[in-house]
Scaffold this motif. Sequence first.
Motif, PDB file in Angstrom:
ATOM      1  N   VAL A 115      16.284   0.051  51.620  1.00  0.00           N
ATOM      2  CA  VAL A 115      16.075   0.076  53.070  1.00  0.00           C
ATOM      3  C   VAL A 115      14.582   0.257  53.272  1.00  0.00           C
ATOM      4  O   VAL A 115      13.984   1.176  52.705  1.00  0.00           O
ATOM      5  N   ARG A 116      13.974  -0.647  54.076  1.00  0.00           N
ATOM      6  CA  ARG A 116      12.519  -0.594  54.211  1.00  0.00           C
ATOM      7  C   ARG A 116      12.090  -0.932  55.639  1.00  0.00           C
ATOM      8  O   ARG A 116      12.638  -1.821  56.276  1.00  0.00           O
ATOM      9  N   TRP A 117      11.056  -0.206  56.106  1.00  0.00           N
ATOM     10  CA  TRP A 117      10.364  -0.496  57.356  1.00  0.00           C
ATOM     11  C   TRP A 117       9.001  -1.067  56.986  1.00  0.00           C
ATOM     12  O   TRP A 117       8.302  -0.525  56.134  1.00  0.00           O
ATOM     13  N   THR A 118       8.626  -2.190  57.611  1.00  0.00           N
ATOM     14  CA  THR A 118       7.348  -2.838  57.322  1.00  0.00           C
ATOM     15  C   THR A 118       6.667  -3.207  58.633  1.00  0.00           C
ATOM     16  O   THR A 118       7.319  -3.678  59.558  1.00  0.00           O
ATOM     17  N   GLU A 119       5.351  -3.002  58.675  1.00  0.00           N
ATOM     18  CA  GLU A 119       4.560  -3.443  59.820  1.00  0.00           C
ATOM     19  C   GLU A 119       3.397  -4.274  59.295  1.00  0.00           C
ATOM     20  O   GLU A 119       2.656  -3.836  58.411  1.00  0.00           O
ATOM     21  N   VAL A 120       3.254  -5.489  59.829  1.00  0.00           N
ATOM     22  CA  VAL A 120       2.186  -6.404  59.440  1.00  0.00           C
ATOM     23  C   VAL A 120       1.350  -6.704  60.677  1.00  0.00           C
ATOM     24  O   VAL A 120       1.883  -7.107  61.714  1.00  0.00           O
ATOM     25  N   ARG A 121       0.038  -6.497  60.546  1.00  0.00           N
ATOM     26  CA  ARG A 121      -0.896  -6.762  61.648  1.00  0.00           C
ATOM     27  C   ARG A 121      -1.888  -7.805  61.171  1.00  0.00           C
ATOM     28  O   ARG A 121      -2.464  -7.671  60.090  1.00  0.00           O
ATOM     29  N   ASN A 122      -2.089  -8.857  61.972  1.00  0.00           N
ATOM     30  CA  ASN A 122      -2.969  -9.941  61.567  1.00  0.00           C
ATOM     31  C   ASN A 122      -3.821 -10.394  62.736  1.00  0.00           C
ATOM     32  O   ASN A 122      -3.304 -10.783  63.779  1.00  0.00           O
ATOM     33  N   LEU A 123      -5.137 -10.333  62.561  1.00  0.00           N
ATOM     34  CA  LEU A 123      -6.093 -10.901  63.495  1.00  0.00           C
ATOM     35  C   LEU A 123      -6.826 -11.993  62.726  1.00  0.00           C
ATOM     36  O   LEU A 123      -7.678 -11.700  61.886  1.00  0.00           O
ATOM     37  N   PRO A 124      -6.485 -13.276  62.954  1.00  0.00           N
ATOM     38  CA  PRO A 124      -7.072 -14.350  62.146  1.00  0.00           C
ATOM     39  C   PRO A 124      -8.540 -14.599  62.499  1.00  0.00           C
ATOM     40  O   PRO A 124      -9.017 -14.201  63.558  1.00  0.00           O
ATOM     41  N   THR A 125      -9.235 -15.292  61.597  1.00  0.00           N
ATOM     42  CA  THR A 125     -10.617 -15.685  61.865  1.00  0.00           C
ATOM     43  C   THR A 125     -10.628 -16.775  62.928  1.00  0.00           C
ATOM     44  O   THR A 125      -9.605 -17.371  63.250  1.00  0.00           O
ATOM     45  N   LEU A 126     -11.795 -17.056  63.459  1.00  0.00           N
ATOM     46  CA  LEU A 126     -11.918 -18.116  64.465  1.00  0.00           C
ATOM     47  C   LEU A 126     -11.546 -19.472  63.886  1.00  0.00           C
ATOM     48  O   LEU A 126     -10.996 -20.318  64.577  1.00  0.00           O
ATOM     49  N   ASN A 127     -11.819 -19.693  62.593  1.00  0.00           N
ATOM     50  CA  ASN A 127     -11.481 -20.965  61.956  1.00  0.00           C
ATOM     51  C   ASN A 127      -9.979 -21.133  61.755  1.00  0.00           C
ATOM     52  O   ASN A 127      -9.480 -22.253  61.714  1.00  0.00           O
TER      53      ASN A 127
END
Length: 176
Positions: A110-122
């Motif tokens: 059983v797992r809780w995961t949080e992924v945060r992504n702010l991509p580059t302009l390209n």
Amino acid sequence: VAFERSRLDGTTGNPDTLRQAASASASYAHPWFRIFSKYEIRNDENALDDREQWLTTNAVEVKMFRDLTFVGRFTYGESVNGPLDESIFSEQSAGFAYRPVAIDWIHALVRWTEVRNLPTLNQAAAPRDERTDTVLSLQTTVDLHRRISMTEKYAIRDQVIDVANPESPEIVGRAP
């Protein structure tokens, strides 16, 4: 500890790139406790731009009881492509793994995961939106034979998109 220095040959229209990278890692293991940490840094230089990247990965396992283990992981990285273009990635997770010794042919996680992504302009189409995904999952594995296992995974995800331009007519909200 590792070091790398290499030259990447450019293709038509792309200049040659000088890549320099370094990484260091450490770990500790005990019968009821394991920890791992790694740090990487990389610099790419060419005639058009310079890119700096760094990444850290950390993991921990703590045996709570004979059959139950706490597992945690944290990954964070940044990439800078010039003074105005920065990307950020982070992933953190925590959960419990059930591996009964008496009936060793069945396992559950059983797992809780949080992924945060702010991509580059390209990487992003305008506007550049920051996404955060939160996932709660259950994974089971049953050994049917010593060479055959059956795995099932159930998950629920909540996605939040922070729009870079609040004046944009795009829809903002949560995705199922």
